[in-house]
Design a protein around this motif. Structure first.
Motif, PDB file in Angstrom:
ATOM      1  N   VAL A 212       0.865  -1.181   0.000  1.00 35.91           N
ATOM      2  CA  VAL A 212       0.000   0.000   0.000  1.00 35.91           C
ATOM      3  C   VAL A 212       0.902   1.231   0.000  1.00 35.91           C
ATOM      4  O   VAL A 212       1.659   1.447   0.945  1.00 35.91           O
ATOM      5  N   THR A 213       0.803   2.020  -1.067  1.00 32.80           N
ATOM      6  CA  THR A 213       1.709   3.160  -1.239  1.00 32.80           C
ATOM      7  C   THR A 213       0.943   4.479  -1.217  1.00 32.80           C
ATOM      8  O   THR A 213      -0.033   4.649  -1.952  1.00 32.80           O
ATOM      9  N   PHE A 214       1.389   5.388  -0.357  1.00 31.18           N
ATOM     10  CA  PHE A 214       0.847   6.742  -0.308  1.00 31.18           C
ATOM     11  C   PHE A 214       1.914   7.722  -0.794  1.00 31.18           C
ATOM     12  O   PHE A 214       3.086   7.377  -0.920  1.00 31.18           O
ATOM     13  N   ASP A 215       1.512   8.970  -1.009  1.00 28.21           N
ATOM     14  CA  ASP A 215       2.461   9.997  -1.430  1.00 28.21           C
ATOM     15  C   ASP A 215       3.455  10.301  -0.318  1.00 28.21           C
ATOM     16  O   ASP A 215       3.158  10.144   0.871  1.00 28.21           O
ATOM     17  N   ASP A 216       4.620  10.765  -0.709  1.00 21.13           N
ATOM     18  CA  ASP A 216       5.664  11.138   0.237  1.00 21.13           C
ATOM     19  C   ASP A 216       5.123  12.147   1.252  1.00 21.13           C
ATOM     20  O   ASP A 216       4.427  13.101   0.891  1.00 21.13           O
ATOM     21  N   HIS A 217       5.423  11.915   2.527  1.00 21.81           N
ATOM     22  CA  HIS A 217       5.017  12.765   3.655  1.00 21.81           C
ATOM     23  C   HIS A 217       3.500  12.742   3.909  1.00 21.81           C
ATOM     24  O   HIS A 217       2.975  13.635   4.585  1.00 21.81           O
ATOM     25  N   HIS A 218       2.811  11.744   3.413  1.00 21.40           N
ATOM     26  CA  HIS A 218       1.365  11.624   3.649  1.00 21.40           C
ATOM     27  C   HIS A 218       1.069  11.610   5.145  1.00 21.40           C
ATOM     28  O   HIS A 218       1.743  10.931   5.920  1.00 21.40           O
ATOM     29  N   GLN A 219       0.054  12.376   5.553  1.00 19.92           N
ATOM     30  CA  GLN A 219      -0.386  12.352   6.949  1.00 19.92           C
ATOM     31  C   GLN A 219      -1.523  11.337   7.079  1.00 19.92           C
ATOM     32  O   GLN A 219      -2.612  11.531   6.534  1.00 19.92           O
TER      33      GLN A 219
ATOM     34  N   PRO B 180      -7.017   7.401  10.352  1.00 17.08           N
ATOM     35  CA  PRO B 180      -7.410   6.052  10.778  1.00 17.08           C
ATOM     36  C   PRO B 180      -8.029   5.224   9.652  1.00 17.08           C
ATOM     37  O   PRO B 180      -7.856   4.008   9.600  1.00 17.08           O
ATOM     38  N   THR B 181      -8.725   5.908   8.732  1.00 18.14           N
ATOM     39  CA  THR B 181      -9.368   5.194   7.622  1.00 18.14           C
ATOM     40  C   THR B 181      -8.362   4.581   6.652  1.00 18.14           C
ATOM     41  O   THR B 181      -8.689   3.660   5.909  1.00 18.14           O
ATOM     42  N   ASP B 182      -7.131   5.098   6.652  1.00 21.23           N
ATOM     43  CA  ASP B 182      -6.103   4.584   5.737  1.00 21.23           C
ATOM     44  C   ASP B 182      -5.744   3.135   6.035  1.00 21.23           C
ATOM     45  O   ASP B 182      -5.312   2.397   5.139  1.00 21.23           O
ATOM     46  N   ILE B 183      -5.873   2.753   7.302  1.00 15.70           N
ATOM     47  CA  ILE B 183      -5.484   1.390   7.684  1.00 15.70           C
ATOM     48  C   ILE B 183      -6.660   0.568   8.196  1.00 15.70           C
ATOM     49  O   ILE B 183      -6.487  -0.553   8.659  1.00 15.70           O
ATOM     50  N   LEU B 184      -7.851   1.128   8.062  1.00 20.49           N
ATOM     51  CA  LEU B 184      -9.056   0.474   8.595  1.00 20.49           C
ATOM     52  C   LEU B 184      -9.285  -0.899   7.983  1.00 20.49           C
ATOM     53  O   LEU B 184      -9.654  -1.857   8.670  1.00 20.49           O
ATOM     54  N   ASP B 185      -9.054  -1.029   6.689  1.00 26.79           N
ATOM     55  CA  ASP B 185      -9.357  -2.278   5.982  1.00 26.79           C
ATOM     56  C   ASP B 185      -8.156  -3.221   5.899  1.00 26.79           C
ATOM     57  O   ASP B 185      -8.237  -4.259   5.238  1.00 26.79           O
TER      58      ASP B 185
ATOM     59  N   LYS C 216      10.074   6.303   9.380  1.00 26.99           N
ATOM     60  CA  LYS C 216       9.542   7.642   9.139  1.00 26.99           C
ATOM     61  C   LYS C 216       8.019   7.633   9.140  1.00 26.99           C
ATOM     62  O   LYS C 216       7.381   8.579   9.590  1.00 26.99           O
ATOM     63  N   ASP C 217       7.430   6.551   8.620  1.00 25.47           N
ATOM     64  CA  ASP C 217       5.974   6.422   8.663  1.00 25.47           C
ATOM     65  C   ASP C 217       5.499   6.070  10.066  1.00 25.47           C
ATOM     66  O   ASP C 217       4.419   6.488  10.493  1.00 25.47           O
ATOM     67  N   ALA C 218       6.301   5.294  10.774  1.00 23.64           N
ATOM     68  CA  ALA C 218       5.909   4.815  12.100  1.00 23.64           C
ATOM     69  C   ALA C 218       5.639   5.961  13.067  1.00 23.64           C
ATOM     70  O   ALA C 218       4.733   5.883  13.904  1.00 23.64           O
ATOM     71  N   VAL C 219       6.411   7.050  12.953  1.00 27.12           N
ATOM     72  CA  VAL C 219       6.207   8.161  13.885  1.00 27.12           C
ATOM     73  C   VAL C 219       4.846   8.817  13.684  1.00 27.12           C
ATOM     74  O   VAL C 219       4.335   9.491  14.582  1.00 27.12           O
ATOM     75  N   LYS C 220       4.241   8.605  12.525  1.00 22.80           N
ATOM     76  CA  LYS C 220       2.909   9.157  12.260  1.00 22.80           C
ATOM     77  C   LYS C 220       1.798   8.168  12.590  1.00 22.80           C
ATOM     78  O   LYS C 220       0.628   8.545  12.641  1.00 22.80           O
ATOM     79  N   LEU C 221       2.154   6.910  12.799  1.00 22.68           N
ATOM     80  CA  LEU C 221       1.168   5.862  13.070  1.00 22.68           C
ATOM     81  C   LEU C 221       1.110   5.486  14.550  1.00 22.68           C
ATOM     82  O   LEU C 221       0.225   4.731  14.960  1.00 22.68           O
ATOM     83  N   GLU C 222       2.024   6.015  15.344  1.00 26.91           N
ATOM     84  CA  GLU C 222       2.087   5.673  16.767  1.00 26.91           C
ATOM     85  C   GLU C 222       0.805   6.030  17.514  1.00 26.91           C
ATOM     86  O   GLU C 222       0.439   5.374  18.487  1.00 26.91           O
TER      87      GLU C 222
ATOM     88  N   ILE D  20       1.199  -2.969  14.096  1.00 20.47           N
ATOM     89  CA  ILE D  20       2.020  -2.160  13.193  1.00 20.47           C
ATOM     90  C   ILE D  20       3.491  -2.331  13.567  1.00 20.47           C
ATOM     91  O   ILE D  20       3.886  -2.130  14.720  1.00 20.47           O
ATOM     92  N   TYR D  21       4.279  -2.671  12.577  1.00 26.00           N
ATOM     93  CA  TYR D  21       5.707  -2.913  12.767  1.00 26.00           C
ATOM     94  C   TYR D  21       6.508  -1.956  11.885  1.00 26.00           C
ATOM     95  O   TYR D  21       6.014  -1.485  10.854  1.00 26.00           O
ATOM     96  N   ALA D  22       7.728  -1.683  12.289  1.00 27.81           N
ATOM     97  CA  ALA D  22       8.614  -0.807  11.510  1.00 27.81           C
ATOM     98  C   ALA D  22       9.911  -1.529  11.186  1.00 27.81           C
ATOM     99  O   ALA D  22      10.408  -2.327  11.983  1.00 27.81           O
ATOM    100  N   LEU D  23      10.442  -1.228  10.013  1.00 25.97           N
ATOM    101  CA  LEU D  23      11.723  -1.790   9.601  1.00 25.97           C
ATOM    102  C   LEU D  23      12.846  -0.893  10.102  1.00 25.97           C
ATOM    103  O   LEU D  23      12.919   0.289   9.761  1.00 25.97           O
ATOM    104  N   LYS D  24      13.707  -1.456  10.928  1.00 28.48           N
ATOM    105  CA  LYS D  24      14.893  -0.744  11.397  1.00 28.48           C
ATOM    106  C   LYS D  24      15.996  -0.912  10.350  1.00 28.48           C
ATOM    107  O   LYS D  24      16.336  -2.029   9.966  1.00 28.48           O
ATOM    108  N   LEU D  25      16.515   0.224   9.886  1.00 27.92           N
ATOM    109  CA  LEU D  25      17.602   0.203   8.918  1.00 27.92           C
ATOM    110  C   LEU D  25      18.933   0.469   9.614  1.00 27.92           C
ATOM    111  O   LEU D  25      18.990   1.165  10.626  1.00 27.92           O
ATOM    112  N   LYS D  26      19.982  -0.070   9.055  1.00 31.15           N
ATOM    113  CA  LYS D  26      21.331   0.143   9.557  1.00 31.15           C
ATOM    114  C   LYS D  26      22.082   0.984   8.532  1.00 31.15           C
ATOM    115  O   LYS D  26      22.236   0.581   7.377  1.00 31.15           O
TER     116      LYS D  26
END
Length: 339
Positions: free
Chosen positions: A285-292, A295-300, A310-316, A323-329
């Motif tokens: 599921v792809t949204f535009d860069d910096h999408h805010q 709740p409806t975005d993940i309802l289904d 970067k997305d996780a800080v907006k989904l907390e 909801i899981y986040a990928l940690k990058l090295k």
């Protein structure tokens, strides 16, 4: 989920694009290029002069729009100076946030974070969370922010996140990042291509960093050699690799092989999806860069969701425990980069 902006981004990274839409964008790019070249000419000929502050200023930027990987490099540079005992700050534009960036907004003082991602934007919050001991501020005027940091807070080192095109503030070091695979895209100026400036900007680069977002780094090393020879610039490689996937609420790691929906709102989504090859991705599921997110975005979306940090800080803020986040090295020789 894909809208016009996402389609344009795909066009930017299509080799030899054609069609009516591209022809229209190409026509518009002539006007954009004229404005960009004029601005650079005025600065290069010292008709316009950048303003200085009493601090060491480093710009980390790129020649193209979004998704290169600047933010982790900014954080690594800041950590380097913090370890040296330097009072350090990061200035971000705060894209996607709701704060008025006509003011200097102190997002973090290095100890506490005063805003959430909805207000400040995803990148400043990620920087605040991942760069302890560092001031993080947002403001559309980098000079105004820098002067506040120096005069009011005694900051000694300032790092501009995405500052290459912002020439009003003098910088001591200009670092430019380039994606090892995406490169300069179709090599057209905005809006027909991803280039923010033409070839005249290459002369301003002090250090070039080739960012490798892959398990194998042969391509990045080859690109670095080519660009070093072509531009006669000190060129380094930054290695970005997947580390692990963790629950953004509990921190518990997700086992490899599990089913999941991959979701993101970043500049180069496919690179993120490629990092998830050890999981069974049933849907993207792809949204535009910096999408805010709403709740409806993940309802289904049922089952596990894997997203970027970067997305996780907006989904907390959402009441979801899946909801899981990928940690990058991120690995880069910062000492060599800054010498």
């Amino acid at each position: 989920m894909e809208n016009f902006k996402t389609k344009i981004t795909k066009l930017h990274y299509t080799k030899n694009p054609e069609g009516i839409l591209f022809d229209l964008l190409k026509f518009c790019s002539y006007f954009y290029g004229f404005g960009s070249r004029t601005k650079n000419f005025l600065y290069d000929k010292h008709i316009l002069r950048p303003k200085k502050v009493h601090a060491y200023v480093i710009s980390v930027g790129n020649m193209t729009t979004g998704g290169v990987g600047k933010t982790p490099v900014v954080s690594e540079i800041a950590k380097y100076y913090i370890k040296q005992g330097k009072k350090t700050a990061i200035i971000s534009r705060g894209y996607g946030g709701k704060l008025s960036n006509s003011h200097v907004n102190i997002i973090s003082d290095g100890k506490a974070t005063f805003y959430d991602a909805q207000s400040a934007g995803d990148e400043p919050i990620w920087l605040a969370q991942n760069t302890p001991g560092c001031y993080v501020v947002t403001c559309k005027s980098r000079y105004k922010a820098a002067k506040h940091l120096v005069d009011k807070l005694g900051v000694e080192v300032i790092i501009l996140d995405d500052g290459f095109q912002h020439r009003k503030l003098y910088r001591d070091l200009d670092i430019v990042l380039m994606d090892s695979v995406k490169g300069f895209g179709n090599e057209n100026l905005l809006p027909a291509g991803p280039l923010r400036e033409g070839a005249e900007a290459l002369d301003r680069i002090d250090k070039l960093v080739i960012v490798s977002k892959s398990i194998k780094h042969d391509i990045a090393k080859k690109v670095a050699r080519i660009m070093h020879k072509r531009l006669q610039l000190p060129t380094l490689v930054c290695y970005t690799e997947p580390d692990y996937v963790y629950n953004i609420k509990t921190g518990q790691r997700l086992m490899e092989g599990m089913d999941a929906t991959a979701m993101c709102a970043i500049g180069q989504p496919q690179q993120f999806y490629d990092f998830l090859k050890d999981f069974n991705i049933v849907k993207t599921v792809t949204f535009d860069d910096h999408h805010q997110y709403l709740p409806t975005d993940i309802l289904d979306i049922s089952g596990n969701i894997i997203t970027t940090e970067k997305d996780a800080v907006k989904l907390e803020r959402f009441d979801r425990d899946n909801i899981y986040a990928l940690k990058l090295k991120t690995t880069i020789n910062v000492e060599e980069l800054l010498k």
